[in-house]
Design an enzyme around this catalytic site. Structure first.
Site, PDB file in Angstrom:
ATOM      1  N   GLU A   1     -17.618 -40.471   0.913  1.00 21.89           N
ATOM      2  CA  GLU A   1     -17.706 -39.361  -0.045  1.00 21.89           C
ATOM      3  C   GLU A   1     -16.853 -39.594  -1.281  1.00 21.89           C
ATOM      4  O   GLU A   1     -17.133 -39.029  -2.338  1.00 21.89           O
ATOM      5  CB  GLU A   1     -17.319 -38.054   0.645  1.00 21.89           C
ATOM      6  CG  GLU A   1     -18.242 -37.743   1.814  1.00 21.89           C
ATOM      7  CD  GLU A   1     -18.187 -36.301   2.262  1.00 21.89           C
ATOM      8  OE1 GLU A   1     -18.950 -35.499   1.705  1.00 21.89           O
ATOM      9  OE2 GLU A   1     -17.386 -35.992   3.161  1.00 21.89           O
TER      10      GLU A   1
ATOM     11  N   HIS B   1     -14.535 -32.235  -0.352  1.00 18.62           N
ATOM     12  CA  HIS B   1     -14.749 -32.778   0.993  1.00 18.62           C
ATOM     13  C   HIS B   1     -13.825 -33.972   1.242  1.00 18.62           C
ATOM     14  O   HIS B   1     -13.297 -34.139   2.346  1.00 18.62           O
ATOM     15  CB  HIS B   1     -16.213 -33.211   1.170  1.00 18.62           C
ATOM     16  CG  HIS B   1     -17.190 -32.088   1.013  1.00 18.62           C
ATOM     17  ND1 HIS B   1     -18.542 -32.298   0.801  1.00 18.62           N
ATOM     18  CD2 HIS B   1     -17.017 -30.737   1.034  1.00 18.62           C
ATOM     19  CE1 HIS B   1     -19.153 -31.129   0.701  1.00 18.62           C
ATOM     20  NE2 HIS B   1     -18.245 -30.168   0.829  1.00 18.62           N
TER      21      HIS B   1
ATOM     22  N   HIS C   1     -27.105 -30.116  -1.303  1.00 19.90           N
ATOM     23  CA  HIS C   1     -27.115 -31.368  -2.078  1.00 19.90           C
ATOM     24  C   HIS C   1     -28.410 -32.143  -1.807  1.00 19.90           C
ATOM     25  O   HIS C   1     -29.058 -32.639  -2.733  1.00 19.90           O
ATOM     26  CB  HIS C   1     -25.930 -32.257  -1.691  1.00 19.90           C
ATOM     27  CG  HIS C   1     -24.596 -31.680  -2.050  1.00 19.90           C
ATOM     28  ND1 HIS C   1     -23.416 -32.333  -1.776  1.00 19.90           N
ATOM     29  CD2 HIS C   1     -24.242 -30.532  -2.663  1.00 19.90           C
ATOM     30  CE1 HIS C   1     -22.403 -31.595  -2.197  1.00 19.90           C
ATOM     31  NE2 HIS C   1     -22.885 -30.500  -2.742  1.00 19.90           N
TER      32      HIS C   1
ATOM     33  N   TYR D   1     -31.209 -33.191  -4.614  1.00 14.37           N
ATOM     34  CA  TYR D   1     -31.649 -34.559  -4.918  1.00 14.37           C
ATOM     35  C   TYR D   1     -33.151 -34.711  -4.694  1.00 14.37           C
ATOM     36  O   TYR D   1     -33.838 -35.381  -5.474  1.00 14.37           O
ATOM     37  CB  TYR D   1     -30.897 -35.571  -4.050  1.00 14.37           C
ATOM     38  CG  TYR D   1     -29.431 -35.673  -4.374  1.00 14.37           C
ATOM     39  CD1 TYR D   1     -29.000 -35.823  -5.697  1.00 14.37           C
ATOM     40  CD2 TYR D   1     -28.466 -35.638  -3.369  1.00 14.37           C
ATOM     41  CE1 TYR D   1     -27.653 -35.918  -5.997  1.00 14.37           C
ATOM     42  CE2 TYR D   1     -27.110 -35.739  -3.660  1.00 14.37           C
ATOM     43  CZ  TYR D   1     -26.712 -35.875  -4.977  1.00 14.37           C
ATOM     44  OH  TYR D   1     -25.376 -35.979  -5.276  1.00 14.37           O
TER      45      TYR D   1
ATOM     46  N   GLU E   1     -18.012 -32.850  -3.467  1.00 13.32           N
ATOM     47  CA  GLU E   1     -17.631 -34.071  -2.749  1.00 13.32           C
ATOM     48  C   GLU E   1     -16.142 -34.364  -2.915  1.00 13.32           C
ATOM     49  O   GLU E   1     -15.497 -34.891  -2.009  1.00 13.32           O
ATOM     50  CB  GLU E   1     -18.473 -35.268  -3.216  1.00 13.32           C
ATOM     51  CG  GLU E   1     -19.963 -35.150  -2.958  1.00 13.32           C
ATOM     52  CD  GLU E   1     -20.349 -34.999  -1.493  1.00 13.32           C
ATOM     53  OE1 GLU E   1     -19.464 -35.033  -0.612  1.00 13.32           O
ATOM     54  OE2 GLU E   1     -21.547 -34.832  -1.219  1.00 13.32           O
TER      55      GLU E   1
ATOM     56  N   ASP F   1     -26.538 -37.963   2.046  1.00 10.87           N
ATOM     57  CA  ASP F   1     -26.157 -36.624   2.499  1.00 10.87           C
ATOM     58  C   ASP F   1     -26.620 -36.379   3.929  1.00 10.87           C
ATOM     59  O   ASP F   1     -25.924 -35.738   4.714  1.00 10.87           O
ATOM     60  CB  ASP F   1     -26.714 -35.549   1.556  1.00 10.87           C
ATOM     61  CG  ASP F   1     -25.870 -35.413   0.301  1.00 10.87           C
ATOM     62  OD1 ASP F   1     -24.644 -35.451   0.418  1.00 10.87           O
ATOM     63  OD2 ASP F   1     -26.438 -35.291  -0.789  1.00 10.87           O
TER      64      ASP F   1
ATOM     65  N   GLU G   1     -23.949 -29.726   2.182  1.00 10.59           N
ATOM     66  CA  GLU G   1     -24.630 -31.031   2.172  1.00 10.59           C
ATOM     67  C   GLU G   1     -26.142 -30.839   2.213  1.00 10.59           C
ATOM     68  O   GLU G   1     -26.892 -31.609   1.608  1.00 10.59           O
ATOM     69  CB  GLU G   1     -24.174 -31.902   3.346  1.00 10.59           C
ATOM     70  CG  GLU G   1     -22.695 -32.274   3.360  1.00 10.59           C
ATOM     71  CD  GLU G   1     -22.275 -33.239   2.259  1.00 10.59           C
ATOM     72  OE1 GLU G   1     -23.136 -33.672   1.461  1.00 10.59           O
ATOM     73  OE2 GLU G   1     -21.074 -33.557   2.194  1.00 10.59           O
TER      74      GLU G   1
END
EC number: 1.17.4.1
Length: 329
Positions: free
Chosen positions: A168, A205, A109, A113, A202, A75, A106
């Site tokens: 992606e 995107h 994201h 994570y 994603e 990311d 992003e």
């Protein structure tokens, strides 16, 4: 040597400073879809995951942590490309709006994570190693290097657009699939729910990259596009079938390989090219998130994370409904 016509998307224009009038309604609609899907890491409940984590096998834990390590780094790479190149190159206001919002998503994201790794890994040395997986893990490093080379390279915008659609669309596909396999087994509800939200993002995107590509006047040759896609497929296959085998979570490597090919074919089709592998989807339960474009997965509004008021503002041509204060109540 004939002059290559300038791309309207990339042509310098003072109009880029003002959002209206909308030049590309289809880009504006994509931007509104992205807005409607906004979520934050705080909305994902991780309270049950710690208990589930203790019941996983060492192989399952190894797989999950290294997938998350790749995701956390990737990311950041996508962010660097957006902020460092695409945002500077694309001159259409509504496309820049999409990229600006993608940067925000992003970041979410990446935070998600990192939170997952923080939640699962208690050993500080291991945690540090995973957060630096781009340098410490060869299989993660290989994927990262492939993506990074397109940021600083001299390739055309079209080539780099296709390459990041692969990042992606293909580089995440095997890992997304494996995490959905955990969901199918009723494991790790926080991880799997965040995976639904992130895979939906994603997918959008990737769709956006395909939409921009369709608007370019000068397309790449089929051979060039298939070369980029085949490269990405080989690296993803090596990552999720060999270096970090999906067998660790009880999945069949041959079927996973077919699934990656299937996703690649879908991407090629969305870009306007013939399929390369003619692969069928071996996982029928993955139909919902096969990153197929304007997917029924997106329309299902996973976990109801779609802001209805944002989508209802679209009336089909990128304009907004008139807001009045004189209605009778």
């Amino acid at each position: 040597m004939p002059l290559i016509p300038e791309e309207p998307l990339l042509a310098s224009s003072p109009d880029r400073f003002c959002m209206f009038p909308i030049q590309y309604p289809q880009i504006w609609e994509m931007y509104k879809k992205a807005l409607a899907s906004f979520w934050t890491a705080e909305e994902v409940d991780l309270s049950s995951d710690t208990r589930h984590w203790e019941t996983l096998t060492p192989g399952e834990r190894h797989f999950i942590t290294h997938v998350l390590a790749f995701f956390a780094a990737s990311d950041g790479i996508v962010l660097e490309n957006l902020a460092g190149r695409f945002m500077k190159e694309v001159q259409v206001a509504e496309a820049r709006a999409f990229y600006g919002f993608q940067i925000a998503i992003e970041n979410i994201h990446s935070e998600m994570y990192s939170l997952l790794l923080e939640s699962y890994i208690k050993d500080s040395d291991e945690k540090s190693r995973l957060f630096r997986a781009v340098e410490t893990n060869p299989c993660v490093e290989k994927k990262a290097k492939w993506a990074l080379r397109w940021i600083d390279g001299s390739e055309t915008f079209a080539e780099r657009l296709v390459a990041f659609a692969c990042v992606e669309g293909i580089f995440f596909s095997g890992s997304f699939c494996a995490i959905f396999w955990l969901k199918k087994r009723g494991l790790m509800p926080g991880l799997t729910f965040s995976n639904e939200l992130i895979s939906r993002d994603e997918g959008l995107h990737c769709d956006f990259a395909c939409l921009l590509y369709s608007l370019l006047r000068t397309k790449l040759t089929e051979e060039r596009v298939k070369g980029i896609v085949a490269d990405a497929v080989e690296i993803e296959r090596e990552f999720v079938c060999d270096a970090l085998p999906c067998a660790l979570v009880g999945m069949n490597g041959d079927l996973m390989s077919k699934y990656i090919e299937f996703v690649a074919d879908r991407l090629l089709d969305a870009l306007g090219y013939d399929k390369l592998y003619n692969a069928q989807n071996p996982f029928d339960w993955m139909e919902l998130i096969s990153l197929q474009g304007k997917t029924n997965f997106f329309e299902k509004r996973v976990g109801e994370y779609q802001k209805a008021s944002v989508m209802s503002s679209l009336n089909g041509n990128g304009a907004t409904h008139e807001f009045k204060l004189d209605e009778d109540f």
